[in-house]
Design a protein around this motif. Structure first.
Motif, short mmCIF file in Angstrom:
data_model
loop_
_atom_site.label_atom_id
_atom_site.label_comp_id
_atom_site.label_asym_id
_atom_site.label_seq_id
_atom_site.Cartn_x
_atom_site.Cartn_y
_atom_site.Cartn_z
N ARG A 106 0.83 -1.21 0.00
CA ARG A 106 0.00 0.00 0.00
C ARG A 106 0.86 1.26 0.00
NH1 ARG A 106 -1.76 3.92 3.14
NH2 ARG A 106 -0.49 3.22 4.90
N ARG A 107 1.92 1.24 0.79
CA ARG A 107 2.78 2.41 0.91
C ARG A 107 3.61 2.66 -0.36
NH1 ARG A 107 4.54 4.44 6.05
NH2 ARG A 107 3.24 3.68 7.76
N ASN A 108 3.82 1.61 -1.14
CA ASN A 108 4.74 1.73 -2.28
C ASN A 108 4.07 1.41 -3.61
OD1 ASN A 108 7.31 2.18 -0.67
ND2 ASN A 108 6.62 0.24 0.20
N GLU A 109 2.78 1.66 -3.69
CA GLU A 109 2.02 1.34 -4.90
C GLU A 109 2.63 2.03 -6.12
OE1 GLU A 109 -2.61 1.43 -6.53
OE2 GLU A 109 -2.09 2.31 -4.58
N GLY A 110 2.83 1.24 -7.16
CA GLY A 110 3.40 1.77 -8.39
C GLY A 110 4.91 1.74 -8.44
N ARG A 111 5.56 1.48 -7.30
CA ARG A 111 7.03 1.43 -7.26
C ARG A 111 7.55 0.06 -6.88
NH1 ARG A 111 10.22 5.40 -3.98
NH2 ARG A 111 11.70 5.17 -5.71
N LEU A 112 6.90 -0.56 -5.88
CA LEU A 112 7.42 -1.80 -5.33
C LEU A 112 6.26 -2.68 -4.87
CD1 LEU A 112 9.97 -3.39 -4.26
CD2 LEU A 112 9.56 -2.24 -2.08
N GLU A 113 6.43 -3.98 -5.07
CA GLU A 113 5.42 -4.94 -4.63
C GLU A 113 6.12 -6.15 -4.02
OE1 GLU A 113 2.74 -7.99 -7.08
OE2 GLU A 113 2.15 -5.90 -7.41
N VAL A 114 5.65 -6.59 -2.86
CA VAL A 114 6.20 -7.76 -2.17
C VAL A 114 5.17 -8.88 -2.23
CG1 VAL A 114 6.89 -8.67 0.09
CG2 VAL A 114 7.73 -6.45 -0.67
N ARG A 115 5.66 -10.10 -2.44
CA ARG A 115 4.77 -11.27 -2.54
C ARG A 115 5.26 -12.39 -1.64
NH1 ARG A 115 3.56 -12.29 -8.99
NH2 ARG A 115 2.31 -10.41 -9.36
N GLY A 116 4.31 -13.18 -1.13
CA GLY A 116 4.63 -14.42 -0.43
C GLY A 116 5.50 -14.27 0.79
N LEU A 117 5.30 -13.23 1.59
CA LEU A 117 6.12 -13.01 2.78
C LEU A 117 5.85 -14.10 3.81
CD1 LEU A 117 8.17 -10.80 3.51
CD2 LEU A 117 6.36 -9.66 4.79
N HIS A 118 6.91 -14.75 4.30
CA HIS A 118 6.74 -15.84 5.27
C HIS A 118 7.99 -15.97 6.12
CE1 HIS A 118 8.70 -17.69 1.75
NE2 HIS A 118 9.24 -18.54 2.59
N TRP A 119 7.83 -16.69 7.26
CA TRP A 119 8.96 -16.93 8.15
C TRP A 119 9.98 -17.84 7.47
CZ3 TRP A 119 8.28 -13.69 11.98
CH2 TRP A 119 7.01 -13.45 12.48
N THR A 120 11.25 -17.64 7.77
CA THR A 120 12.28 -18.52 7.23
C THR A 120 13.43 -18.59 8.23
OG1 THR A 120 13.54 -19.05 5.24
CG2 THR A 120 13.56 -16.75 5.95
N GLU A 121 14.54 -19.23 7.84
CA GLU A 121 15.66 -19.44 8.73
C GLU A 121 16.93 -18.84 8.16
OE1 GLU A 121 15.35 -23.76 8.96
OE2 GLU A 121 14.81 -23.55 11.08
N ARG A 122 17.95 -18.73 9.02
CA ARG A 122 19.24 -18.16 8.62
C ARG A 122 19.84 -18.88 7.41
NH1 ARG A 122 23.67 -15.96 11.65
NH2 ARG A 122 22.59 -16.38 13.62
#
Length: 346
Positions: free
Chosen positions: A132-148
């Motif tokens: 929402r904050r970066n509409e038209g410039r940047l889009e993030v998909r599939g954000l999830h927890w992961t490991e080092r």
């Protein structure tokens, strides 16, 4: 998902170790939709963004950076606020140039959050807020927890990539050689070619000066249709403003004979070019812009050499991140539910 790091520092109370600092790791993909955004913070090469050295720095005018923001900052600022920390590291599966868009399914990344004070965060809501904050410039998909360990995988796994380039060919649309060049380019489609690239000048400050063997494969070459210039509509007759007085004839500026000659000869007109849309697949570590232009002989063979005419990349988009050999990459699935507890899906 989260980790702890012991510090060697001791507090002032008699030698007790400082408390361990927690770390969180989030993984996802980003799509960069503009051509003015670096992946990570673009510090000024002169002052390095140092608080004292950047004062009076002529290169960045005291800003400390050469761009206003980056993918790292746009993601990290929002995530940092949600997790209660200002410190983070951004790890991408490679990177594109500042002026190159990252399209398709996006580029994999891991965001490492240092010293978070909040652990229960709705990642779906966080992803939506970043977008929402970066509409038209940047889009993030599939954000999830992961490991080092995923940081190492992203950094060390080679990825072939697909690109689409807008290429300017220095041949006029009506020139018979333009059709011949297009036919020569299309003859390259469907075959994997081996090229040798010497380090381009634009990256010589951060890459070893050597030759590299790479494979490339042209997927399609299409002629970009000519765009007719827009003509402004004539104003309505009844809307024409009244003239107070006709200008004096002797007030007209004299025409410079040299300027008149240049205009008659078309000296100020832009050179005629043909534009193509070129799709190609390349090995990990290929300098794609130089594959097209040849970089003054540093990349051979190149598209300009194959078609027998100078050409250069005008715009470039990454359209797919592939596996090492050019096949489709396996996409890591996000956590199964929005309300899943911390650590689910690792």
């Amino acid at each position: 998902m989260h980790d702890h790091e012991e510090h060697d520092e001791q507090d002032s109370g008699g030698g007790a170790a400082a408390p361990a600092r927690a770390k969180l790791f989030l993984e996802g993909r980003y799509r960069k939709l503009c051509r003015d955004l670096p992946q990570t913070v673009f510090y000024c090469p002169e002052c390095k963004g140092h608080p004292r050295r950047r004062r009076g720095c002529a290169r960045c005018e005291g800003f400390g950076k050469l761009t206003r923001d980056s993918v790292q900052e746009l993601v990290g600022w929002v995530a940092g606020k949600a997790f209660g920390t200002r410190k983070h590291k951004f790890h991408g599966a490679g990177r594109e140039d500042v002026d190159v868009r990252m399209l398709g399914e996006g580029r994999p990344f891991v965001l490492e959050l240092l010293g978070p004070r909040t652990f229960q965060v709705d990642l779906a809501a966080l992803e939506a807020e970043i977008n929402r904050r970066n509409e038209g410039r940047l889009e993030v998909r599939g954000l999830h927890w992961t490991e080092r360990q995923r940081v190492v995988v992203l950094k060390e796994t080679p990825h072939a990539k697909e690109y689409e380039a807008r290429v300017a060919v220095e041949l006029a649309p009506g020139d018979p050689r333009a059709a011949q060049a297009l036919a020569a380019a299309r003859a390259l489609v469907g075959t994997r070619h081996t090229i040798i690239q010497h380090t381009p000048e634009r990256v010589a400050h951060r890459r070893a000066d050597k030759d590299r063997e790479r494979w490339i494969e042209f997927l399609s070459v299409e002629l970009e249709p000519e765009v007719e210039p827009e003509v402004a509509p004539a104003p309505a007759l009844d809307a024409a403003p009244e003239l107070d007085a006709a200008p004096a004839l002797d007030a007209a500026p004299a025409l410079d004979p040299a300027a008149a000659t240049a205009a008659a000869n078309g000296a100020d007109a832009a050179p005629a070019r043909t534009y193509w849309r070129v799709r190609l697949r390349t090995q990990h570590g290929t300098y794609v812009k130089e594959v097209l232009s040849g970089d003054s002989g540093k990349t051979r063979p190149c598209l300009a050499e194959w078609i027998g005419a100078p050409c250069r990349c005008v715009e470039l988009d990454v359209t797919a991140i592939l596996d090492e050999h050019g096949g489709a990459e396996e996409v890591v699935e996000p956590a199964p539910a929005d309300d899943a507890p911390f650590g689910t899906g690792i």
